[in-house]
Structure formats: structure tokens, C-alpha cells
Design a protein around this motif. Structure first.
Motif, PDB file in Angstrom:
ATOM      1  N   ASP A  70       0.709 -19.996   5.383  1.00 35.93           N
ATOM      2  CA  ASP A  70      -0.056 -18.769   5.162  1.00 35.93           C
ATOM      3  C   ASP A  70      -1.504 -19.106   4.834  1.00 35.93           C
ATOM      4  OD1 ASP A  70      -0.806 -16.178   4.838  1.00 35.93           O
ATOM      5  OD2 ASP A  70       0.157 -15.895   2.883  1.00 35.93           O
TER       6      ASP A  70
ATOM      7  N   VAL B 195       1.906 -17.360   9.311  1.00 33.15           N
ATOM      8  CA  VAL B 195       1.718 -15.973   8.870  1.00 33.15           C
ATOM      9  C   VAL B 195       0.387 -15.472   9.418  1.00 33.15           C
ATOM     10  CG1 VAL B 195       1.485 -14.446   6.885  1.00 33.15           C
ATOM     11  CG2 VAL B 195       3.067 -16.398   6.795  1.00 33.15           C
TER      12      VAL B 195
ATOM     13  N   SER C 218       1.649  -7.680   7.010  1.00 32.58           N
ATOM     14  CA  SER C 218       3.040  -7.224   6.930  1.00 32.58           C
ATOM     15  C   SER C 218       3.995  -8.405   6.733  1.00 32.58           C
ATOM     16  CB  SER C 218       3.415  -6.452   8.197  1.00 32.58           C
ATOM     17  OG  SER C 218       3.223  -7.262   9.357  1.00 32.58           O
ATOM     18  N   GLN C 219       3.666  -9.556   7.356  1.00 35.21           N
ATOM     19  CA  GLN C 219       4.496 -10.748   7.167  1.00 35.21           C
ATOM     20  C   GLN C 219       4.405 -11.247   5.728  1.00 35.21           C
ATOM     21  OE1 GLN C 219       2.412 -12.603  10.694  1.00 35.21           O
ATOM     22  NE2 GLN C 219       4.424 -13.534  10.976  1.00 35.21           N
ATOM     23  N   ARG C 220       3.198 -11.206   5.180  1.00 34.92           N
ATOM     24  CA  ARG C 220       2.985 -11.657   3.800  1.00 34.92           C
ATOM     25  C   ARG C 220       3.724 -10.741   2.824  1.00 34.92           C
ATOM     26  NH1 ARG C 220      -1.943 -11.624   4.339  1.00 34.92           N
ATOM     27  NH2 ARG C 220      -1.966 -13.680   5.325  1.00 34.92           N
ATOM     28  N   LYS C 221       3.690  -9.455   3.093  1.00 35.91           N
ATOM     29  CA  LYS C 221       4.378  -8.487   2.234  1.00 35.91           C
ATOM     30  C   LYS C 221       5.884  -8.716   2.265  1.00 35.91           C
ATOM     31  CE  LYS C 221       4.604  -3.509   1.333  1.00 35.91           C
ATOM     32  NZ  LYS C 221       4.147  -2.161   1.780  1.00 35.91           N
ATOM     33  N   LYS C 222       6.392  -9.058   3.439  1.00 36.45           N
ATOM     34  CA  LYS C 222       7.828  -9.321   3.569  1.00 36.45           C
ATOM     35  C   LYS C 222       8.226 -10.566   2.785  1.00 36.45           C
ATOM     36  CE  LYS C 222      11.478  -9.937   7.019  1.00 36.45           C
ATOM     37  NZ  LYS C 222      11.789 -10.085   8.467  1.00 36.45           N
ATOM     38  N   LEU C 223       7.349 -11.579   2.770  1.00 40.87           N
ATOM     39  CA  LEU C 223       7.633 -12.795   2.011  1.00 40.87           C
ATOM     40  C   LEU C 223       7.792 -12.499   0.523  1.00 40.87           C
ATOM     41  CD1 LEU C 223       5.280 -15.556   3.508  1.00 40.87           C
ATOM     42  CD2 LEU C 223       7.769 -15.440   3.634  1.00 40.87           C
TER      43      LEU C 223
ATOM     44  N   SER D 169       9.055  -9.915  -0.918  1.00 31.45           N
ATOM     45  CA  SER D 169      10.329  -9.274  -1.256  1.00 31.45           C
ATOM     46  C   SER D 169      11.542 -10.029  -0.728  1.00 31.45           C
ATOM     47  CB  SER D 169      10.345  -7.845  -0.704  1.00 31.45           C
ATOM     48  OG  SER D 169      10.159  -7.856   0.708  1.00 31.45           O
ATOM     49  N   ASP D 170      11.299 -11.058   0.069  1.00 29.57           N
ATOM     50  CA  ASP D 170      12.389 -11.823   0.680  1.00 29.57           C
ATOM     51  C   ASP D 170      13.047 -12.719  -0.365  1.00 29.57           C
ATOM     52  OD1 ASP D 170      14.090 -13.175   2.292  1.00 29.57           O
ATOM     53  OD2 ASP D 170      12.571 -14.040   3.602  1.00 29.57           O
ATOM     54  N   SER D 171      14.340 -12.598  -0.537  1.00 31.16           N
ATOM     55  CA  SER D 171      15.047 -13.364  -1.570  1.00 31.16           C
ATOM     56  C   SER D 171      15.596 -14.691  -1.059  1.00 31.16           C
ATOM     57  CB  SER D 171      16.199 -12.525  -2.140  1.00 31.16           C
ATOM     58  OG  SER D 171      17.123 -12.190  -1.104  1.00 31.16           O
TER      59      SER D 171
ATOM     60  N   ASN E 156       3.435 -13.074  -7.149  1.00 32.64           N
ATOM     61  CA  ASN E 156       4.784 -12.639  -6.775  1.00 32.64           C
ATOM     62  C   ASN E 156       5.886 -13.551  -7.300  1.00 32.64           C
ATOM     63  OD1 ASN E 156       3.724 -10.478  -5.293  1.00 32.64           O
ATOM     64  ND2 ASN E 156       3.525 -11.717  -3.442  1.00 32.64           N
TER      65      ASN E 156
END
Length: 435
Positions: free
Chosen positions: A256, A291, A295-300, A302-304, A327
Motif C-alpha cells: 500500500d 493497493v 476502497s481496497q484500503r477501507k476493506k483492509l 475491516s478484513d479479519s 486501525n
């Protein structure tokens, strides 16, 4: 009178600038900004020594801001001379300077714009390694310095003077960049960044594997802050090596950093300077996910799933790494791997001091993540490597520069004990006659 004067980076590791004066011409070697806690004061002081007309041309050793950062400002103020460097240095400088224009305040005394960068690039005269060229009274040859793409150790000759500037010298065992070479100079101005230490011999493959397996078992995130120019590319190659040796530790890797992507593309163009092939860059997308969108960064965030995020900046002073810290740093399953030098006052330095809290964007965050420090990845030579670089030469004089006083004292003692060279640390603003 033929002279040498150090204008920056005498007994510190930033702000490199050296002035050579011949009979009719003044030549500047590097033109770097000061980076660190006293940056504003030191850069303001440097402006007086870089006035219009104080030099006629510039030779660049490599594209790091502490070696090239002042040049667009000087062009903005009227400098019209030649800037000599390798093609890769120009390509990297373009990326670094343009990126810097996005974060510079117009109120800075050394501010420059995107238009100033374009003008500076137009002043650049490109030269390949070990191809001697003449300019005014000087003969100049750029020797490979390792360290990063395009890095050079310039040899300057005129009359009876033969002086080589090491620039930042890369390691023989660098996992990606080919090692440096050298000339037979009478005088050498050599860096001493790590003159007081020996680098670890073995790469920490097993240590990284263990951390990745922990993350896989806990669903944690591993954050690796790294400089976009060279360190990130070395880390990508190193992560490949970890996964080759320990396939069970393989995790998804997200890169990223837009600048990292731009710099990485140059490794294909200048593949003759690296230890892998040109196809290595093309294959990176098989191993890493770059990245490109918010939108990809935002998904990272919340990605568990367990994952590795390679991001910038390397000292945690800005860039997308700050979002990833917000985060993840309060999560006990997070691992932060420090793989480069951290200047005092940076968040990276605070983490290495085991601070319980850090401040990001005026908000405090508890440091629950586990911090790991690795000193294996320096792209500078240690004291043994510096001695070996000098070993095949027979200079009458060696000036030590680009190092803290303790490192220079230790290196001088080591060289005095193991070589016959006359060695002394260079003193800022002192004029040395060259013979």
C-alpha cells in the motif's frame, strides 16, 4: 587554488553537500536537505551557502532527498547549470521531487513547485557508469555504488587532483542491488554511516516465518513500514525468500504505497543493476496485491483475515501507514516490524522505546501491538565493508563523512589499525587544499 569544502553531512547522516573548486569552476557534489529533528533550523542555515553563483554545476550520487532535495529550490531561484547523474537517478528523482511537492508548504523557505521540478529535470545531463566525460576543467566518471538504483561514486579529475566521493555505499550481500565498484583515486571522501558496527550475517528468515505463523493462528495483521525507494523492493524480495523457505508461513501481502509501485516499475527498466531478472518485476503481482484504490484500503481495515501490509513511510512520519496504525495498533494480535533506521522524534522511534501510547492526528492510541526491530536490512556498508571497498585502492588521504561522531571515531580507529591510509573525519565548512 584547488579545494574541497564540506557544506553538509560532515558528522551527521543527512544533508549531503560538498563543494570542489578548481582554477575556474566550482562543482557541487550532492545537494541534499537536512532531515530530522532540527530540519527547519539546519535547512534555513544551508540556504546561505547555496546562493546563486556559488557553484557552476552539480554531480549527484543518488536519489535520496538528503542528497538531492534542495535542487528544485535552487533552480527556482535561478540556478542554470548542468546537473550530472545516471539515468536511473533522474527517474527516481522525478518521482521523489513530484511526491514532495504534494506535502510541502508554500511558506517553507526552500519551497518548490511541480513546475520547478520539470525545469530541474531539464537541466540534467545523463551518463552511464564508468564512461568518462569532460565538463569545463573536470573529467568525471560515475562508478556503481550499489545502495539503490542509479547510485554512483563519482571520480573527479583535473590537473594533479584525483578525488572520489563514495556517496552511500551498498553492501556486497544486498539481496537485490548489485555491489559497488571503485576507481584508483588519490583522495577519497567516504561515508561512515555504520562505521561503528558489523551487520548481522544471516537473514532473519526463521524469525519472520515465526511471526507470520503467529499472525496466521491469531488472525492478526503484520504491518511492515518501509521506505518506498529501495527498502520496499528489498522487502518484497525478502518476503519471497521467506515463503520459499517456509511455505507454511505464507500470508496474503498487500503493498500500500503509490510511490513504491512507481519505483518498483523502474527495476524492470534497470534490471542490469539488480541480482534478479527483468521478469522478476512482472512476476511480483503473482505474489503481492498492490493497493490502488481507497476502497481496497477501507476493506483492509475491516478484513479479519491474517495478512501482511507493506506500506510507507519507513519512519512512520506520514503516508498510508498512519491509517493502518490507527486501525490495528490497539489490537494485541497486530505485529509491527521495524526494518529501517528511525530518527529521534518519529513514531517509529517512539515504538522502539516501548511507548505505551502514540499520537496520530492529535489523537492518542494505546500500543497493544507487538513491536519487532530488525537491523539486518541496511543498504549501507558496515566498518568491514567500508574497509574492503578501500582495500584495493591506495589513496593518500581518506576523509570520513556522512556519519555520527561516534561512528567516525570507531571507523577511523578500525582503519588506522587495519590499513595504511591517512584517515580523518571531514569538518563542516572547513576548506581543504587538494594536491
Amino acid at each position: 587554488m584547488n579545494t574541497l569544502k564540506c557544506l553538509g553531512s560532515g558528522q551527521e547522516v543527512t544533508g549531503s553537500k560538498y563543494l570542489i573548486s578548481g582554477t575556474n569552476t566550482n562543482l557541487l557534489i550532492d545537494c541534499g536537505i537536512y532531515q530530522g529533528q532540527d530540519a527547519f533550523k539546519e535547512n534555513s542555515k544551508a540556504l546561505s551557502s547555496l546562493g546563486k553563483g556559488s557553484f557552476d554545476g552539480v554531480v549527484l550520487t543518488h536519489a535520496h532527498l538528503d542528497h538531492i532535495g534542495f535542487l528544485p529550490y535552487l533552480v527556482r531561484k535561478g540556478f542554470e547549470g548542468k546537473i550530472f547523474c545516471t539515468p536511473a537517478t533522474k527517474d527516481l528523482a522525478r518521482i521523489l521531487w513530484l511526491d514532495n511537492t504534494k506535502i510541502m508548504s508554500p511558506e517553507l523557505a526552500w519551497y518548490y513547485s511541480e513546475q520547478d521540478v520539470k525545469k530541474t529535470l531539464a537541466h540534467m545531463s545523463l551518463h552511464e557508469y564508468e564512461k568518462c566525460f569532460s565538463w569545463n576543467e573536470f573529467k568525471i566518471t560515475l562508478y556503481p555504488a550499489g545502495h539503490i538504483l542509479g547510485a554512483a561514486s563519482p571520480l573527479i579529475e583535473w590537473e594533479d587532483v584525483k578525488i572520489q566521493f563514495s556517496g552511500d555505499l551498498g553492501r556486497d550481500d544486498d539481496i537485490l542491488i548489485l555491489p559497488p565498484s571503485h576507481a584508483q583515486a588519490k583522495i577519497v571522501v567516504m561515508e561512515s554511516t555504520y562505521g561503528d558496527r558489523i551487520h548481522p550475517e544471516a537473514l532473519p528468515l526463521k524469525e519472520f516465518s515465526d511471526i507470520f505463523l503467529e499472525a496466521k493462528n491469531s488472525g492478526g495483521t503484520v504491518i511492515i513500514p518501509a521506505f518506498s525507494n529501495a527498502r520496499s523492493q528489498n522487502m518484497m524480495r525478502f518476503l519471497e525468500m521467506v515463503f520459499e523457505h517456509f511455505p507454511q508461513a505464507k500470508l496474503p501481502v498487500f503493498v500500500d504505497s503509490p510511490m513504491t509501485m512507481k519505483v518498483t516499475e523502474l527495476y524492470e527498466r534497470y534490471s542490469k543493476q539488480i541480482k534478479t531478472s527483468a521478469s522478476w518485476v512482472k512476476k511480483l503481482k503473482n505474489h503481492f496485491q498492490f493497493v490502488e484504490f481507497a476502497s481496497q484500503r477501507k476493506k483492509l481495515a475491516s478484513d479479519s483475515q491474517a495478512k501482511i501490509i507493506l506500506t510507507a513511510s519507513g519512519m512512520l512520519t506520514g503516508g498510508f501507514v498512519m491509517e493502518h496504525l490507527k486501525n490495528h495498533i490497539e489490537n494485541e494480535s497486530t505485529r509491527i516490524l521495524i526494518v529501517g533506521f528511525q530518527s529521534p522524534g518519529t513514531i517509529g522511534a517512539e515504538l522502539l522505546k516501548n511507548s505505551l501510547q502514540i499520537e496520530i492526528s492529535e489523537q492518542l492510541y494505546s500500543v497493544n501491538a507487538k513491536i519487532h526491530n530488525f537491523t539486518h536490512f541496511s543498504s549501507h556498508r558496515d566498518c568491514l565493508g567500508l574497509k574492503n571497498w578501500l582495500e584495493d585502492q591506495s589513496p593518500a588521504k581518506v576523509f570520513l563523512t556522512h556519519g555520527e561522531p561516534a561512528a567516525q571515531i570507531a571507523l577511523k580507529e578500525y582503519l588506522d589499525a587495519h590499513t595504511k591510509h591517512q584517515v580523518e573525519p571531514i569538518i563542516l565548512d572547513r576548506t581543504y587544499p587538494l594536491k
